[in-house]
Design a protein around this motif. Structure first.
Motif, PDB file in Angstrom:
ATOM      1  N   GLU A 101       0.958  -1.253  -0.151  1.00  0.00           N
ATOM      2  CA  GLU A 101       0.000   0.084  -0.085  1.00  0.00           C
ATOM      3  C   GLU A 101       0.917   1.315   0.133  1.00  0.00           C
ATOM      4  O   GLU A 101       0.875   1.958   0.988  1.00  0.00           O
ATOM      5  N   LYS A 155      -4.367   3.219   3.385  1.00  0.00           N
ATOM      6  CA  LYS A 155      -4.696   2.091   3.888  1.00  0.00           C
ATOM      7  C   LYS A 155      -3.645   1.268   4.822  1.00  0.00           C
ATOM      8  O   LYS A 155      -3.689   0.338   5.374  1.00  0.00           O
ATOM      9  N   ALA A 156      -2.423   1.911   4.409  1.00  0.00           N
ATOM     10  CA  ALA A 156      -1.180   1.270   4.928  1.00  0.00           C
ATOM     11  C   ALA A 156      -1.104   1.437   6.714  1.00  0.00           C
ATOM     12  O   ALA A 156      -1.116   2.471   7.186  1.00  0.00           O
ATOM     13  N   LYS A 157      -1.391   0.349   7.258  1.00  0.00           N
ATOM     14  CA  LYS A 157      -1.454   0.510   8.848  1.00  0.00           C
ATOM     15  C   LYS A 157      -0.216  -0.328   9.460  1.00  0.00           C
ATOM     16  O   LYS A 157       0.167   0.049  10.537  1.00  0.00           O
ATOM     17  N   GLU A 238      -2.635  -3.430   5.270  1.00  0.00           N
ATOM     18  CA  GLU A 238      -3.644  -2.885   6.024  1.00  0.00           C
ATOM     19  C   GLU A 238      -3.685  -3.609   7.412  1.00  0.00           C
ATOM     20  O   GLU A 238      -4.076  -3.091   8.567  1.00  0.00           O
ATOM     21  N   ASN A 239      -3.371  -5.019   7.229  1.00  0.00           N
ATOM     22  CA  ASN A 239      -3.768  -5.934   8.553  1.00  0.00           C
ATOM     23  C   ASN A 239      -2.552  -6.360   9.167  1.00  0.00           C
ATOM     24  O   ASN A 239      -1.623  -6.398   8.298  1.00  0.00           O
TER      25      ASN A 239
END
Ligand SMILES: Nc1nc2c(c(=O)[nH]1)N[C@H]1C(S)=C(S)[C@@H](COP(=O)(O)O)O[C@H]1N2
Ligand SMILES: [Mo]
Length: 307
Positions: A101, A155-157, A238-239
Motif C-alpha cells: 500500500e 490504507k497502510a497500517k 492494511e492488516n
C-alpha cells in the motif's frame, strides 16, 4: 575500540578509528586487526556521521562478542552456528523489494543502500544501541527515510518484513524449524519512530553475515527477534502481518514484543537480563530503557493482552 560511542571520546570517526588502530602496535591491537579482517571479508568501509542524540553512553561490546554469539536460525539454531555458517549466506546481487500500500513501489540493490541511497545525501548515522544483551555501534538510517520515499497510502497500517529464502544454501531452511522465510512486522507508527533503524554496518564496516548482512532492522525497545535480519521485502499492509515467532508459539510471542519486565514469558520471568560479557544480571527496564521515546505509542493499551 570498546569506547566507540562514549561521548567524551572524540575518536569515534571511522577514519580516525582505523588510523589509530594502525599505529597501536601492541599484540592486542594486532589480533583485533586480524580478527576484524576475518569477520569483515568485505573491506568496504562506510561514511557516516555520529548520532549522539539516540546513542547510549554505555560501553560497547567487542566485535568478537557481537559476531560470535548470535541468533540467526537460517544459519543454525546454536548461538555459534551463525558465525560458523556465515559463508552460507549469499548476499550477491541482493535486492530489497518495497511494495504494498504505497504510491512508490521500488527495489533497492546493495549499492543503493551502501553508497547511493536514493535520498542522494549521506544519511548514515552511527548509533550505539543496547538491544538483546549487547551494545552495538550500528551504522544505519532511520526506517522513516524509506517510508517517506515509499509514500504509504491511507490504507497502510502496518509494515511486514521478509528475510532471505534460500533453502539450497541456508542450513536452517532445510528443516521447518520456523515458518520460512523469517517474517516480522511493525505498526506504521512504530516503524516511523526515529529509534527504528535499518542497519547496514557496524564498527565502521558493512555488516558481517551473521549479523544480518546486507540490511537488517533494529528496534531497540523490543525483544531481539523483532530485529529481522537479511531483509528481502518490505511490504506496507492494511492488516496486522504474520510473524515467524508468533506463528511458531502464539502463546509465547505476541505481535508487539515490547521489552516489559512486568509481563512474564509463560516459561520464564523477564525481570532481569544478562549483558553479554557481564556476570551480574541487570534489572530489565520498561521498553528496554527507551520509555521516554516510545511509551506514548502504547498509551491506553492493555500490555498483558497486547504482549
Ligand atoms: N532472519 C532472521 N532474523 C533474525 C533472527 C533469525 O533467526 N532470522 N533472530 C532474531 C533474534 S531471536 C535475535 S535475538 C536477533 C539477534 O541479532 P544479533 O545476532 O545481531 O545480535 O536477531 C533477530 N533477527
Ligand atoms: Mo532473540
Amino acid at each position: 575500540m570498546s569506547k566507540y560511542c562514549l561521548k567524551e571520546n572524540n575518536v569515534t570517526d571511522e577514519k580516525l578509528f582505523h588510523q589509530r588502530r594502525a599505529i597501536i602496535k601492541s599484540s592486542i591491537a594486532f589480533s583485533l586487526l586480524t580478527f576484524s579482517n576475518l569477520v569483515f571479508p568485505n573491506t568496504k568501509s562506510l561514511s557516516f556521521s555520529k548520532d549522539l542524540k539516540y546513542s547510549t553512553n554505555e560501553q560497547t561490546n567487542t566485535l568478537k562478542q557481537i559476531t560470535s554469539y548470535n541468533n540467526f536460525y537460517e544459519l543454525g539454531s546454536g548461538k555459534r552456528d551463525p558465525m560458523i555458517n556465515a559463508d552460507k549466506l549469499n548476499t550477491n546481487n541482493w535486492q530489497v523489494t518495497i511494495d504494498g500500500e504505497v504510491e512508490n513501489k521500488f527495489t533497492l540493490d546493495t549499492d543503493d543502500f551502501t553508497k547511493k541511497f536514493p535520498l542522494e545525501e549521506r544519511i548514515y548515522r552511527l548509533r550505539c544501541v543496547e538491544a538483546w544483551s549487547m551494545v552495538v555501534p550500528w551504522i544505519g538510517f532511520e526506517l522513516n527515510h524509506l517510508i517517506k520515499l515509499a509514500k504509504p497510502t491511507y490504507k497502510a497500517k502496518y509494515i511486514s518484513f521478509e528475510s532471505v529464502y534460500d533453502p539450497e544454501n541456508l542450513p536452517g531452511q532445510k528443516r521447518d524449524t520456523l515458518a520460512w522465510p523469517y517474517r516480522e512486522g511493525l505498526r506504521l507508527d512504530e516503524a516511523r519512530n526515529p529509534l527504528t533503524i535499518l542497519s547496514v554496518g557496524l564498527y565502521g564496516r558493512l555488516l558481517p553475515n551473521q549479523n544480518g548482512s546486507p540490511i537488517r532492522l533494529i528496534v531497540p525497545w523490543k525483544y531481539g527477534f523483532k530485529s529481522i535480519k537479511s531483509i528481502k521485502r518490505i511490504s506496507f499492509v492494511e492488516n496486522m502481518p504474520d510473524t515467524s515467532w508468533n506463528l511458531e508459539a502464539p502463546k509465547e510471542y505476541g505481535f508487539y514484543s515490547n521489552v516489559n519486565p512486568y509481563v512474564s514469558h509463560p516459561r520464564w520471568s523477564q525481570k532481569r537480563e544478562r549483558r553479554i560479557g557481564e556476570f551480574r544480571k541487570r534489572e530489565t527496564l520498561m521498553y528496554n530503557g527507551y520509555a521516554d521515546n516510545v511509551a506514548h505509542l502504547y498509551e491506553g493499551m492493555d500490555l498483558k493482552k497486547y504482549f
